[in-house]
Design a protein around this motif. Sequence first.
Motif, mmCIF file in Angstrom:
data_model
loop_
_atom_site.group_PDB
_atom_site.id
_atom_site.type_symbol
_atom_site.label_atom_id
_atom_site.label_comp_id
_atom_site.label_asym_id
_atom_site.label_seq_id
_atom_site.Cartn_x
_atom_site.Cartn_y
_atom_site.Cartn_z
ATOM 1 N N VAL A 71 0.839 -1.198 0.000
ATOM 2 C CA VAL A 71 0.000 0.000 0.000
ATOM 3 C C VAL A 71 0.874 1.248 0.000
ATOM 4 O O VAL A 71 1.653 1.461 0.926
ATOM 5 N N THR A 72 0.741 2.034 -1.064
ATOM 6 C CA THR A 72 1.555 3.247 -1.168
ATOM 7 C C THR A 72 0.776 4.477 -0.704
ATOM 8 O O THR A 72 -0.440 4.431 -0.540
ATOM 9 N N GLU A 73 1.511 5.566 -0.532
ATOM 10 C CA GLU A 73 0.880 6.856 -0.230
ATOM 11 C C GLU A 73 -0.026 7.200 -1.410
ATOM 12 O O GLU A 73 0.344 6.985 -2.554
ATOM 13 N N GLY A 74 -1.183 7.735 -1.139
ATOM 14 C CA GLY A 74 -2.105 8.086 -2.219
ATOM 15 C C GLY A 74 -2.798 6.864 -2.787
ATOM 16 O O GLY A 74 -3.160 6.844 -3.967
ATOM 17 N N PHE A 75 -2.969 5.843 -1.967
ATOM 18 C CA PHE A 75 -3.668 4.617 -2.384
ATOM 19 C C PHE A 75 -5.065 4.961 -2.894
ATOM 20 O O PHE A 75 -5.808 5.712 -2.259
ATOM 21 N N ARG A 76 -5.412 4.425 -4.082
ATOM 22 C CA ARG A 76 -6.753 4.685 -4.630
ATOM 23 C C ARG A 76 -7.569 3.401 -4.618
ATOM 24 O O ARG A 76 -7.213 2.432 -5.282
ATOM 25 N N ALA A 77 -8.625 3.418 -3.839
ATOM 26 C CA ALA A 77 -9.420 2.208 -3.631
ATOM 27 C C ALA A 77 -10.353 1.944 -4.805
ATOM 28 O O ALA A 77 -10.933 2.868 -5.367
#
Length: 501
Positions: free
Chosen positions: A25-31
């Motif tokens: 999971v990276t920063e700015g994760f888009r679900a």
Amino acid sequence: MDFELKTLDLAGAAGEKTDVLLVLVTEGFRAGKDPVSRLVQAALQAGDLEPKAGKLLQAYRAEGIAATRVLLAGAGDGSGRKVHAAVQAAAGVLRSSKAKKLVIALPAGSGDEAVRAAVVGTADSSYVYVATKSKPEARELKKVVVGVADAAVHKAAFARARAAAIGIEFARELGNLPPNHATPTRLGEEAGKLAKAHGLHAEVLGPKEVARIGMGSFLAVARGSAQPLRFITLRYDGAGRGQAPIVLVGKGITFDTGGISIKPAAEMDEMKFDMGGAASVLGTFRALAELKPRLNVVGLVPSCENMPDGSAYKPGDILTSLSGQTIEVLNTDAEGRLILCDALTYAERFKPRAVIDIATLTGACVIALGAVRSGLFASDDQLAQQLLAAGDAALDPCWRMPLDEEYAEGLKTNFADVANVAGRAGGAVTAAKFLQRFAQEYPWAHLDVAGTAWKGGAGKGATGRPVGLLLEYLLAQEGAAAGAAAPGRAKAAKGKSRARA
Ligand code: BES
Ligand code: MN
Ligand code: ZN
């Protein structure tokens, strides 16, 4: 271990039957709307998961997810380094869960470096040494699937990473073997086996042949040992005969007592790792055999023990090297340079494009750079830049050190052309200055891996460095040498090896 690259988004990952699904999971994760996305988003919102690299959260039989365990791991900005850190953080859970199959869902938008870090990182952290255990615990992890947005895009990087992992593991295994197993003879046998199995050439010389060639310096170091020396030549011929080879020279001291200038007892066992340079050369050839690049590469490994004995060489002795230069021995513990100098002279006969030696050469290099970066010395700026870039790309970094002539002052002696040691100051540099005298005929670089080839303490063991760096450098040269390469996929020569006593 079996690696597979697969096109997989988070919805696909939810359907993967596996012991562990590792979601980075990276920063700015888009679900998305899939179960994995929902889980990640809920955890992020609740503050139970942070995208910071190294943070972990585990779920068991989560709803809508086929994997037994889901491991969410923060991967920062998704760079190679952060992915490597995330995979390493997950290693403990993988081990304790005894997972056999792992699926890694890399973040959307991952680059080749993330793929590499996932492959090399999992291989690294799941390695277990078993060779000399009476009840070996097997490596549980058998299969790793690396999920990316588009597998086709990362195919080449994946193949390289897989080969690097295999080469690194081979080097670690050799490095970790105890010194009563990993003798010069055994290294010669390993080179022969490697050649036979993978279509490389190996030649293994013994004391008589080495004496006939005139390697007086190498012979002197070996004299105090009951184990006969070996001089190994490996050849990988992936390009046409016309292409000048790159030569790798690896220090193969299978145990370094210091000789008559004997070392203190504390941690002397770690001097079994003094063949780390040799192991990295063999590991690199193992990786080349996997990838078959259009390149010619020669590996040279002078291998012996450094022991005190009635027939051992001693301080004050004057040796005549293969180059003809005479050397006054002032410290028998500075043996690495004495075996390497003859191999560097021997390298001339291959008319090489470049020669790189790799050696656990000096404690001074450990003081200078610690365990993070290997010491890089180079007579050629272009070669230095290529190696620095390769190290950074492979997460196996090095740092350039100086070679000013003034550093050679201390090597002067009244009794020979050169002494084998200078004072304590700048010890890694003066060692390199000694080697440089024997590497005048080609672009040359020296990697001092004394701080990076193994780890001490609780996690004691060989690291396999700098196989990653060397492989990356060599593959970059494949492109650079395109003009000289024969058309079509190069085929390595048929297996041929000979060994002599
Ligand atoms: N193999 C050692 C270098 C070494 C020492 C690597 C400790 C890692 C940890 C090498 O052969 C050696 O003994 N070097 C001497 C040179 C000195 C006598 C000039 C050293 O570094 O002390
Ligand atoms: Mn030594
Ligand atoms: Zn040594």
